[in-house]
Design a protein around this motif. Sequence first.
Motif, PDB file in Angstrom:
ATOM      1  N   THR A 117      30.804 -21.285  -0.523  1.00 39.83           N
ATOM      2  CA  THR A 117      30.694 -19.834  -0.722  1.00 39.83           C
ATOM      3  C   THR A 117      32.046 -19.181  -0.466  1.00 39.83           C
ATOM      4  O   THR A 117      32.512 -18.353  -1.247  1.00 39.83           O
ATOM      5  CB  THR A 117      29.609 -19.241   0.207  1.00 39.83           C
ATOM      6  N   LYS A 120      34.471 -20.168  -3.301  1.00 35.22           N
ATOM      7  CA  LYS A 120      34.217 -19.388  -4.519  1.00 35.22           C
ATOM      8  C   LYS A 120      34.787 -17.981  -4.381  1.00 35.22           C
ATOM      9  O   LYS A 120      35.352 -17.435  -5.331  1.00 35.22           O
ATOM     10  CB  LYS A 120      32.719 -19.324  -4.818  1.00 35.22           C
ATOM     11  N   GLU A 121      34.663 -17.410  -3.191  1.00 40.21           N
ATOM     12  CA  GLU A 121      35.208 -16.067  -2.937  1.00 40.21           C
ATOM     13  C   GLU A 121      36.735 -16.094  -3.111  1.00 40.21           C
ATOM     14  O   GLU A 121      37.321 -15.223  -3.747  1.00 40.21           O
ATOM     15  CB  GLU A 121      34.833 -15.650  -1.512  1.00 40.21           C
ATOM     16  N   LYS A 122      37.387 -17.103  -2.539  1.00 41.50           N
ATOM     17  CA  LYS A 122      38.844 -17.220  -2.653  1.00 41.50           C
ATOM     18  C   LYS A 122      39.262 -17.423  -4.109  1.00 41.50           C
ATOM     19  O   LYS A 122      40.254 -16.875  -4.567  1.00 41.50           O
ATOM     20  CB  LYS A 122      39.370 -18.362  -1.785  1.00 41.50           C
ATOM     21  N   SER A 124      37.726 -16.401  -6.754  1.00 44.91           N
ATOM     22  CA  SER A 124      37.518 -15.174  -7.541  1.00 44.91           C
ATOM     23  C   SER A 124      38.692 -14.215  -7.392  1.00 44.91           C
ATOM     24  O   SER A 124      38.858 -13.297  -8.192  1.00 44.91           O
ATOM     25  CB  SER A 124      36.212 -14.492  -7.136  1.00 44.91           C
ATOM     26  N   GLN A 125      39.538 -14.417  -6.389  1.00 49.46           N
ATOM     27  CA  GLN A 125      40.692 -13.553  -6.166  1.00 49.46           C
ATOM     28  C   GLN A 125      41.957 -14.071  -6.846  1.00 49.46           C
ATOM     29  O   GLN A 125      43.016 -13.454  -6.741  1.00 49.46           O
ATOM     30  CB  GLN A 125      40.940 -13.405  -4.663  1.00 49.46           C
TER      31      GLN A 125
END
Length: 126
Positions: A117, A120-122, A124-125
């Motif tokens: 999770t 995926k957050e990293k 997306s940046q």
Amino acid sequence: MDHVKILVVDDETDVQPLFEQRFRREIRKGELSFSFAFSGEEALKYMEEHASEVVLILSDINMPGMSGIDLLKHIRRTHASPNPRVMIITAYNDNDYYNQAISGGADDFLTKPLDFTLLKEKLSQL
């Protein structure tokens, strides 16, 4: 998100199906694609052939032969443009490894087991 090509470097071959399963939706949508190298040496060979394609390298730190830190330093010396982002992954949440990775030019430092999770957050940046 534009298409992001990721090279995963880890001597444990079971990471390939794990990444492909965890990111199957993003792969299907064409947002991400993964290539895998199972040693630092294999990663360098891949980079020689595909350097301009790779946006991000996720590398384990502890591998037989060339370590993730050695790989990182080599990439920073030889692949200046375009310079891929490098995230170092280790099973040891250790300040010494963290300092070596950051001083070697790592963009980020993640610990195993991977928090997908957070990853995926990293991603997306990017």
